[in-house]
Design an enzyme around this catalytic site. Structure first.
Site, PDB file in Angstrom:
ATOM      1  N   GLN A 261     -20.405 -21.849 -19.074  1.00 15.92           N
ATOM      2  CA  GLN A 261     -19.673 -20.153 -19.283  1.00 15.92           C
ATOM      3  C   GLN A 261     -20.730 -19.060 -19.417  1.00 15.92           C
ATOM      4  O   GLN A 261     -20.473 -18.097 -19.309  1.00 15.92           O
ATOM      5  CB  GLN A 261     -18.705 -20.395 -20.542  1.00 15.92           C
ATOM      6  CG  GLN A 261     -17.694 -21.477 -20.348  1.00 15.92           C
ATOM      7  CD  GLN A 261     -16.969 -21.711 -21.583  1.00 15.92           C
ATOM      8  OE1 GLN A 261     -16.267 -21.010 -22.166  1.00 15.92           O
ATOM      9  NE2 GLN A 261     -17.072 -22.949 -22.046  1.00 15.92           N
TER      10      GLN A 261
ATOM     11  N   ARG B 209     -30.933  -6.353  11.099  1.00 18.76           N
ATOM     12  CA  ARG B 209     -29.582  -6.805  11.561  1.00 18.76           C
ATOM     13  C   ARG B 209     -28.347  -6.124  10.900  1.00 18.76           C
ATOM     14  O   ARG B 209     -28.113  -5.694   9.858  1.00 18.76           O
ATOM     15  CB  ARG B 209     -29.586  -8.294  10.848  1.00 18.76           C
ATOM     16  CG  ARG B 209     -30.666  -9.179  11.329  1.00 18.76           C
ATOM     17  CD  ARG B 209     -30.848  -9.450  12.963  1.00 18.76           C
ATOM     18  NE  ARG B 209     -32.123  -9.651  13.530  1.00 18.76           N
ATOM     19  CZ  ARG B 209     -32.607 -10.911  13.590  1.00 18.76           C
ATOM     20  NH1 ARG B 209     -31.965 -12.034  13.472  1.00 18.76           N
ATOM     21  NH2 ARG B 209     -33.799 -11.203  14.061  1.00 18.76           N
TER      22      ARG B 209
ATOM     23  N   ASP C 286      -8.402  -1.919  -0.581  1.00 18.19           N
ATOM     24  CA  ASP C 286      -9.535  -0.488  -0.451  1.00 18.19           C
ATOM     25  C   ASP C 286      -9.294   0.331  -1.777  1.00 18.19           C
ATOM     26  O   ASP C 286     -10.284   0.965  -1.966  1.00 18.19           O
ATOM     27  CB  ASP C 286      -8.760   0.380   0.579  1.00 18.19           C
ATOM     28  CG  ASP C 286      -8.904  -0.165   2.080  1.00 18.19           C
ATOM     29  OD1 ASP C 286      -9.608  -1.129   2.109  1.00 18.19           O
ATOM     30  OD2 ASP C 286      -8.186   0.244   2.771  1.00 18.19           O
TER      31      ASP C 286
ATOM     32  N   GLY D  84       0.771  -1.181   0.239  1.00 21.76           N
ATOM     33  CA  GLY D  84      -0.267   0.019   0.219  1.00 21.76           C
ATOM     34  C   GLY D  84       0.988   1.213  -0.145  1.00 21.76           C
ATOM     35  O   GLY D  84       2.014   1.247  -0.128  1.00 21.76           O
TER      36      GLY D  84
ATOM     37  N   GLU E  40     -13.062 -22.706 -28.990  1.00 19.73           N
ATOM     38  CA  GLU E  40     -13.753 -23.916 -29.838  1.00 19.73           C
ATOM     39  C   GLU E  40     -13.940 -23.632 -31.462  1.00 19.73           C
ATOM     40  O   GLU E  40     -13.747 -24.820 -32.096  1.00 19.73           O
ATOM     41  CB  GLU E  40     -15.284 -23.543 -29.564  1.00 19.73           C
ATOM     42  CG  GLU E  40     -15.874 -22.299 -29.493  1.00 19.73           C
ATOM     43  CD  GLU E  40     -17.045 -22.197 -29.231  1.00 19.73           C
ATOM     44  OE1 GLU E  40     -18.066 -23.090 -28.687  1.00 19.73           O
ATOM     45  OE2 GLU E  40     -17.792 -20.883 -29.263  1.00 19.73           O
TER      46      GLU E  40
ATOM     47  N   ARG F  11     -31.400 -15.472 -30.989  1.00 24.13           N
ATOM     48  CA  ARG F  11     -30.496 -14.850 -31.718  1.00 24.13           C
ATOM     49  C   ARG F  11     -31.140 -14.374 -33.258  1.00 24.13           C
ATOM     50  O   ARG F  11     -30.390 -14.201 -33.768  1.00 24.13           O
ATOM     51  CB  ARG F  11     -29.684 -16.244 -32.157  1.00 24.13           C
ATOM     52  CG  ARG F  11     -28.497 -16.569 -31.000  1.00 24.13           C
ATOM     53  CD  ARG F  11     -27.746 -17.754 -31.595  1.00 24.13           C
ATOM     54  NE  ARG F  11     -26.817 -18.010 -30.351  1.00 24.13           N
ATOM     55  CZ  ARG F  11     -25.676 -17.631 -30.398  1.00 24.13           C
ATOM     56  NH1 ARG F  11     -24.913 -17.152 -31.329  1.00 24.13           N
ATOM     57  NH2 ARG F  11     -24.832 -18.173 -29.440  1.00 24.13           N
TER      58      ARG F  11
END
Length: 749
Positions: free
Chosen positions: A633, A263, A137, A89, A599, A441
């Site tokens: 994917q 909470r 951060d 940092g 592919e 498509r």
């Protein structure tokens, strides 16, 4: 951090340098001895998927003393080390710079004390320093993203997603505290990515009387039908007078004023841990390469620099300028100049803040605009589409427009599957994968009659098309058909959303980051299996059509030995080389291989062919397995990047359409037929830009559905070098030192 360490070690060795690990940070530098050890190629293997840092890190009091720095200098001189790469940092980097400034004085003192000889001092007369910022951060000015930020966001979003499901069941309000003592980046992006009701950040304290506003906002959300509220608090949040705002204070306020079941969850150190995301690994690897280059090119006159990423460009920045601007932010905040603090944080922080403010703070106007905007998804589904739809719908409503959902793409537009969509209709959409609107498509070409009919029947004045390559070609078809069909003369904006990242006009598309993380995670598991069985090579097929983005980037993130893609043609000779390379690798301690294949990288060298070739050639040396990743994917919950990117793109697209609609409004109707009225909104280097579809036509290879120029191809040499190939590093991406102080003043003008 480990990805950065691995890259520095391997690229250092590749350039012929000797590389040393310094264990336990500056403490190891001061203590010397066994803390400074030479690194080998194999010593950084299987490191990419580990969180934290394998060489250890420590806060070091000794290095802050002159005595400590003397010892450190002595240890470096004895090892002949004159180049230091520091990952940390702003504290660590400031320390490094001080060390460098004092260097010659320290050497003189060591020679006087007889701890080193004058010959040794002469040999090490100059110390070069390069920094990489590792900090969750993202609080370092000058850098878009620091190493670790994206992974921290992944941890936070996992928790937010888990919490929202329980909050919804019980109609609760959740107050979530995230890290960020002086910087609200994590809190801000989390709020954007999960659609939080309110966020408290140190840079921008809430207006006086915020308690009343907060309660009213929560009430509004509930009245609109939401079953939960989420409030994000950065640990350093303050009010206008500088008093801390804690998560417990917020909880007590909500319980007392509204009586909601509330909470508090404090995330704490969960955010620092876990597996690094794909983005962080690629970022750190690229920075590591750049750091070695910066060290090798450094002279006694070049200032100590930080390597960083701006947009998707590697840049070098003078270390002390960055430290100075980072300090300026803290000072601006302390002096109550909050607007300035946000400006100093940089453009991406500012954009996040303005998008958040728009989506959260504004009440829909009383006066409605006369315009109707249709939104649709086209092409294959991908994570992040829904986030873009949500922000487009809400920004549209805030602008006073009527928003319409068009289901199932152009086909739905032709069949009239169009309905109004309101504010709550898109509630909770940012975290949902796939496409809620439905997507196909189908291209508009054969439906122009029906499409024109429906556009005038539903009185649609503008279109937001979110999707893959079909949204681009479909948009072009619509523009071309304007000559014949007057109804199509409306403003159109295309937002790229596809796992393939193959849309002309944009360096990134929504959905690619999520797919990349899915592939990387799978590769990690497969590598683990291969490491157990030894002598095993995995061949993995990724999606992407003809575009090799996923295979290349996943190769970088998962540490692949090769990635076969269409854009980088390969021959049988290359395949032979790769097999030979793996045979050599099996003789080392790293007895496994990972090969990625896109592919459609080659019609004849299919995944099966490559698998058979490797199996035959590797007989008796290694065995092979293959894995086709397929449609996993396209699915999954969107990553923080995709949620945030989708949100910003959706918002920007609708704001642009609002302006265009005003321009094209004549005598009570819309008429838009200029090329500028139909654009792709894309991310180019550092900016979101609108580019006419017509202009992008020339930059496209329509046969293979890819842009002619793709920025990520220049990262392929890094992939090969990190896999130990002897190639020439014609590192085309030369980064020059940029001055952030000067850049700022130019922007001001």
């Amino acid at each position: 951090m480990n990805a950065a360490v691995r890259a520095v070690v391997r690229v250092g060795i590749y350039t012929g340098a000797r590389v040393f690990f310094v264990y336990e940070g500056y403490q190891g530098l001061v203590d010397g001895g066994n803390n400074i050890r030479e690194a080998s190629w194999e010593s950084v293997s299987m490191m990419l998927q580990l969180g934290g840092t394998v060489i250890g890190s420590a806060r070091c009091k000794d290095f802050q003393t002159r005595e400590g720095r003397l010892a450190a200098a002595c240890n470096l001189v004895k090892q002949d080390i004159t180049n230091l790469c520091v990952i940390g940092g702003d504290g660590s980097l400031t320390g490094a710079n001080q060390f460098r400034t004092e260097w010659s004085g320290l050497l003189d003192e060591l020679v006087k004390a007889g701890r080193i000889t004058s010959g040794e001092a002469k040999k090490s007369s100059h110390l070069n320093i390069v920094g990489m910022v590792g900090s969750i951060d993202n609080d370092f000015c000058g850098t878009d993203m620091t190493i670790g930020t994206d992974s921290a966001l992944h941890r936070i979003m996992e928790v937010v997603d888990a919490i929202t499901t329980t909050a919804q069941s019980h109609q609760r309000t959740f107050v979530l505290e995230v890290m960020g003592r002086h910087c609200g980046y994590l809190a801000l992006v989390t709020a954007l990515a999960c659609g939080a009701d309110w966020v408290f950040i140190p840079e921008m304290p809430p207006e006086d009387n915020w308690e009343v506003h907060l309660c009213r906002r929560l009430l509004d959300t509930r009245e609109r039908g939401s079953r939960l509220n989420v409030i994000i608090v950065a640990e350093g949040a303050i009010d206008k007078s500088g008093k801390p705002i804690t998560s417990d204070m917020v909880k007590d306020l909500v319980v007392k004023k509204l009586g909601y079941d509330t909470r508090v969850t404090i995330l704490g150190h969960v955010q620092r841990g876990g597996t690094p995301s794909a983005f962080d690994r690629i970022l750190a690897s690229r920075m590591g390469v750049e750091a070695v280059m910066a060290l090798l090119e450094a002279t006694p006159d070049t200032p100590a620099c930080v390597v960083s990423l701006s947009g998707n460009q590697a840049v070098r920045l003078p270390l002390m300028e960055c430290v100075q601007v980072t300090k300026d932010v803290t000072k601006a905040m302390a002096d109550g100049r909050f607007e300035e603090a946000i400006k100093l944080r940089g453009r991406s922080f500012e954009n996040n803040w303005s998008t958040y403010k728009m989506l959260a703070h504004v009440h829909p106007p009383e006066g409605k605009s006369p315009f109707n905007i249709g939104i649709m998804n086209v092409g294959a589904p991908c994570a992040g589409m829904n986030a873009a739809v949500r922000s487009a719908v809400r920004i549209g409503i805030i602008q006073g427009h009527h928003m319409f959902a068009i289901h199932d793409g152009f086909e739905g537009l032709a069949k009239g599957q169009i309905e109004p969509i309101n504010w709550t209709g898109v509630g909770g959409w940012t975290g949902k994968g796939g496409s809620n609107l439905g997507t196909k498509r189908t291209l508009p070409g054969k439906y122009f009659e029906e499409i024109s009919e429906n556009i005038s029947k539903h009185n649609i004045h503008a279109l937001v098309v979110i999707g893959g390559f079909e949204s681009f070609t479909g948009g072009l078809e619509m523009v071309t058909a304007r000559e014949k069909y007057e109804e199509l003369c409306i403003p159109i904006v295309v937002i790229p959303a596809t796992v393939s990242n193959n849309i002309p006009g944009s360096d990134f598309s929504i959905g690619a980051d999520t797919a990349l993380n899915t592939i990387t995670m799978t590769c990690d598991r497969i590598k683990q299996s291969a490491a157990g069985t030894k002598r095993r090579v995995f061949i993995i097929e990724t999606m992407g059509g003809f575009c090799g983005y996923l295979a290349t980037m996943a190769g970088l993130a998962a540490g692949a030995d090769a990635a076969y893609i269409f854009e980088d043609p390969f021959t049988i000779h290359d395949l032979e080389l790769n097999v030979e390379h793996l045979v050599q690798k099996m003789k080392t301690t790293v007895k496994r291989g990972l090969i990625l294949r896109n592919e459609k990288s080659n019609m004849n060298y299919t995944t099966d062919f490559i698998f058979n070739l490797y199996s035959e050639e590797g007989k008796g040396i290694f065995d092979c397995r293959k894995n086709v990743l397929g449609h996993m994917q396209q699915g999954g919950t969107p990553t923080p990047f995709d949620r945030n990117f989708g949100t910003k793109m959706g918002a920007k697209a609708v704001l642009w359409l609002s302006d265009k609609l005003k321009e094209c409004y004549r005598h009570g109707r819309i008429f838009a037929n200029t090329p500028e009225s139909a654009c792709v909104l894309g991310m180019r280097k550092r900016h979101l830009v609108f580019q006419p579809l017509q202009e992008l036509k020339a930059q496209t290879d329509f046969e293979h559905r890819i842009p002619n120029d793709q920025w990520w191809l220049k990262l392929r040499p890094i992939l090969k070098i990190l896999a130990k190939y002897k190639i020439s590093l014609d590192y085309s991406e030369k980064a020059h030192i940029e001055h952030i102080v000067r850049k700022r003043s130019v922007e001001k003008k």
